[in-house]
Design a protein around this motif. Structure first.
Motif, short mmCIF file in Angstrom:
data_model
loop_
_atom_site.label_atom_id
_atom_site.label_comp_id
_atom_site.label_asym_id
_atom_site.label_seq_id
_atom_site.Cartn_x
_atom_site.Cartn_y
_atom_site.Cartn_z
N GLY A 27 -28.70 -38.58 1.27
CA GLY A 27 -28.60 -37.95 -0.04
C GLY A 27 -29.78 -37.10 -0.45
O GLY A 27 -29.72 -36.43 -1.49
N GLY A 28 -30.84 -37.10 0.32
CA GLY A 28 -32.00 -36.30 -0.02
C GLY A 28 -31.74 -34.82 0.17
O GLY A 28 -30.72 -34.41 0.73
N GLY A 29 -32.68 -34.01 -0.30
CA GLY A 29 -32.55 -32.58 -0.17
C GLY A 29 -33.59 -31.84 -0.98
O GLY A 29 -34.52 -32.43 -1.51
N LEU A 30 -33.40 -30.53 -1.08
CA LEU A 30 -34.29 -29.66 -1.83
C LEU A 30 -33.65 -29.31 -3.16
O LEU A 30 -32.51 -28.81 -3.20
N VAL A 31 -34.36 -29.58 -4.25
CA VAL A 31 -33.86 -29.25 -5.59
C VAL A 31 -34.96 -28.62 -6.41
O VAL A 31 -36.15 -28.82 -6.14
N GLN A 32 -34.57 -27.87 -7.43
CA GLN A 32 -35.53 -27.28 -8.35
C GLN A 32 -35.94 -28.29 -9.41
O GLN A 32 -35.22 -29.24 -9.68
N PRO A 33 -37.12 -28.11 -10.00
CA PRO A 33 -37.51 -28.99 -11.10
C PRO A 33 -36.44 -29.04 -12.18
O PRO A 33 -35.87 -28.02 -12.55
N GLY A 34 -36.16 -30.25 -12.67
CA GLY A 34 -35.11 -30.45 -13.64
C GLY A 34 -33.76 -30.78 -13.03
O GLY A 34 -32.83 -31.16 -13.76
N GLY A 35 -33.64 -30.65 -11.73
CA GLY A 35 -32.40 -30.93 -11.04
C GLY A 35 -32.17 -32.41 -10.80
O GLY A 35 -32.98 -33.25 -11.20
N SER A 36 -31.06 -32.72 -10.13
CA SER A 36 -30.67 -34.11 -9.88
C SER A 36 -30.29 -34.32 -8.43
O SER A 36 -29.83 -33.40 -7.74
N LEU A 37 -30.48 -35.54 -7.97
CA LEU A 37 -30.03 -35.99 -6.66
C LEU A 37 -29.55 -37.42 -6.76
O LEU A 37 -30.03 -38.18 -7.61
N ARG A 38 -28.62 -37.79 -5.89
CA ARG A 38 -28.13 -39.16 -5.82
C ARG A 38 -28.35 -39.66 -4.40
O ARG A 38 -27.71 -39.18 -3.46
N LEU A 39 -29.27 -40.61 -4.25
CA LEU A 39 -29.58 -41.17 -2.95
C LEU A 39 -28.71 -42.40 -2.68
O LEU A 39 -28.41 -43.16 -3.58
N SER A 40 -28.36 -42.58 -1.41
CA SER A 40 -27.51 -43.68 -1.01
C SER A 40 -28.23 -44.60 -0.04
O SER A 40 -28.99 -44.15 0.81
N CYS A 41 -27.97 -45.89 -0.18
CA CYS A 41 -28.46 -46.91 0.74
C CYS A 41 -27.25 -47.73 1.17
O CYS A 41 -26.79 -48.62 0.44
N ALA A 42 -26.71 -47.40 2.33
CA ALA A 42 -25.53 -48.08 2.85
C ALA A 42 -25.95 -49.28 3.69
O ALA A 42 -26.71 -49.14 4.65
N ALA A 43 -25.45 -50.45 3.33
CA ALA A 43 -25.84 -51.69 3.99
C ALA A 43 -24.77 -52.16 4.96
O ALA A 43 -23.57 -51.98 4.73
N SER A 44 -25.21 -52.78 6.04
CA SER A 44 -24.31 -53.43 6.98
C SER A 44 -24.96 -54.71 7.48
O SER A 44 -26.18 -54.83 7.50
#
Length: 122
Positions: free
Chosen positions: A8-25
């Motif tokens: 879910g990571g990436g490059l965003v501008q200040p003020g932007g949003s991201l949603r990171l995921s942690c998938a468990a097994s």
């Protein structure tokens, strides 16, 4: 086997949003606490947020409170970190981790995701 996969990571501008995921097994996030950490270039790793097992109580560090939210999806067996109003100082590699303990404190964090890069830049 116990595994955590970050995405879910990436490059965003200040003020932007991201949603990171942690998938468990290999285990159910319904019973065990999972924490998010981050490490910026040249800086030590720091805790960001945590969600407890069973009841899913959440904890967010003061320096991201009001901007970051931690949540889980039992059906997907995944924990998410919603990051809003991102700042340049949020730039880091973000990791999730668990010690297969019930609570957010009191256990050694033996299992880590591979990390996902978050870059906040104009």
């Amino acid at each position: 086997q116990v595994q955590l996969v970050n995405s879910g990571g990436g490059l965003v501008q200040p003020g932007g949003s991201l949603r990171l995921s942690c998938a468990a097994s290999g285990f159910s996030i319904e019973y065990y606490a999972i924490a998010w950490f981050r490490q910026a270039p040249g800086k030590e790793r720091e805790g960001v947020a945590c969600i407890g097992g069973i009841d899913g109580s959440t904890h967010v560090e003061h320096f991201v409170k009001g901007r970051f939210t931690i949540a889980r999806d039992k059906a997907q067996n995944a924990v998410y970190l919603q990051m809003n109003s991102l700042k340049s100082e949020d730039t880091a590699v973000y990791y999730c981790a668990t010690g297969l303990g019930q609570y957010c404190s009191g256990s050694t964090l033996d299992y880590w995701g591979q990390g996902t890069q978050v870059t906040v830049s104009s």
